[in-house]
Enzyme design. Structure first.
Site, PDB file in Angstrom:
ATOM      1  CE  LYS A  53       2.925  36.023 -13.005  1.00 57.41           C
ATOM      2  NZ  LYS A  53       2.921  36.253 -11.560  1.00 57.41           N
ATOM      3  CD  GLN A  97       1.755  39.028  -9.396  1.00 56.18           C
ATOM      4  OE1 GLN A  97       1.404  38.183 -10.211  1.00 56.18           O
ATOM      5  NE2 GLN A  97       3.036  39.274  -9.144  1.00 56.18           N
ATOM      6  CG  ASP A 120       2.999  31.556  -7.630  1.00 54.50           C
ATOM      7  OD1 ASP A 120       3.552  31.684  -8.733  1.00 54.50           O
ATOM      8  OD2 ASP A 120       2.439  32.485  -7.017  1.00 54.50           O
TER       9      ASP A 120
END
Ligand code: NAP
Length: 291
Positions: A53, A97, A120
């Site tokens: 990422k 995460q 997200d």
């Protein structure tokens, strides 16, 4: 017949090229897109995901800041880190995460993120917008990546039978909503571990999305000839012939390539698109600050 490969790696890089331009336009206006990634614990796969990422951020010109926390981090500390990032005007996107360490409440952490920074797309406010038919906000990255693959290949789903196998809050459920939305107009069936006769549902599906997490469980002769097959699953299996002793496979047996009309590979299909959609959400979150 062999299916047309839907290459997520190539498409993802094309998406990123458009983001480079949007980032440059934002910087001219004094906004420097900035993603904060919180990594709690020492999970090896998470380390790799976070690194990927951050590399994508570099390619797009997005600043990234990584916050590492120990495996034994408390819920209070995680919530405080999120609150600090919510209050930091220089941060446009916050990603914690998954999975967070045992003993922490991942849902509560998701709910604590400011929805306008929820890159997200898992906050109830953003998922709720999908139920209302609003798909112009911050969408969950993997479902958004699947929709982008379908759009790019110009696959018309009006009235098509779409089968989504898997009903998780991060993949199956939001994807089913996106496929059923007005303008896409698929007729969607959601299957899961309690569904009867999945084989026959598959045989009737013009679009089959597998988001299960079981290696090669979907067999070639379950696929309707010419169907579009999107394989979200990422499963590591033993392979003595490979150097590392293992390799990645999807939920669909790769021999389905001989039956399907279009199919995503694993790896190199949905995976890279998920990261590109995260980048896209970060740029969108920065753009939303201007309005
Ligand atoms: P999850 O939360 O474990 O959900 C799996 C779903 O599959 C559940 O709804 C489960 O049913 C269903 N299922 C399990 N066994 C089944 C069976 N034998 N037949 C039919 N349905 C079955 O997983 P997830 O987070 O959605 O992820 C699914 C897969 O996608 C995993 O392999 C994951 O690694 C991968 N993934 C890939 C990306 C990417 O970027 N490519 C992103 C996210 C996830 P129940 O609800 O009844 O338990």
């Amino acid at each position: 017949m062999s299916a047309t490969l839907l290459d997520g790696k190539v498409l993802g890089l094309r998406v990123e090229e458009t983001l480079v331009e949007r980032v440059a336009a934002l910087k001219i206006k004094g906004v420097h897109p900035h993603l904060a990634v919180v990594l709690a614990g020492d999970d090896a796969a998470s380390q790799v995901y976070v690194r990927n990422k951050q590399r994508a951020c570099e390619r797009c010109g997005i600043q990234s800041t990584r916050i590492d926390l120990p495996q034994d981090v408390s819920q209070e500390k995680l919530m405080q880190v999120v609150a600090d990032l919510n209050g930091d005007d220089s941060i446009h996107g916050i990603l914690v995460q998954s999975p967070t360490p045992d003993g922490t409440d991942e849902i509560a952490i998701t709910e604590a993120i400011n929805p306008t920074k929820d890159v997200d797309g898992f906050h109830p406010a953003n998922l709720g917008r999908l139920v209302m038919g609003q798909s112009d906000g911050l969408l969950p990255c993997t479902p958004a990546g699947v929709m982008k693959i379908i759009e790019d290949a110009q696959i018309d789903l009006k009235g098509a039978n779409a089968l989504v196998i898997g009903r998780s809050r991060i993949v199956g459920m939001p994807l089913a909503l996106l496929l059923a939305q007005k303008g896409i107009d698929a007729t969607v069936t959601i299957a899961h571990s309690r569904t009867n006769d999945i084989e026959n549902l598959c045989r009737n599906a013009d679009l089959l999305v597998a988001a299960i997490g079981r290696p090669e469980i979907i067999e070639a002769d379950w696929i309707k000839p010419g169907a579009t097959v999107i394989d979200v699953g990422i499963n590591r299996i033993e392979d003595k012939s490979s150097k590392s002793g293992s390799r990645l496979v999807g939920d669909v047996d790769s021999s389905a390539m001989e039956v399907a009309g279009y199919m995503t590979p694993v790896p190199g299909g949905v995976g890279p698109m998920t990261i590109s959609m995260l980048m896209s959400n970060t740029v969108r979150a920065a753009e939303m600050k201007l309005h």
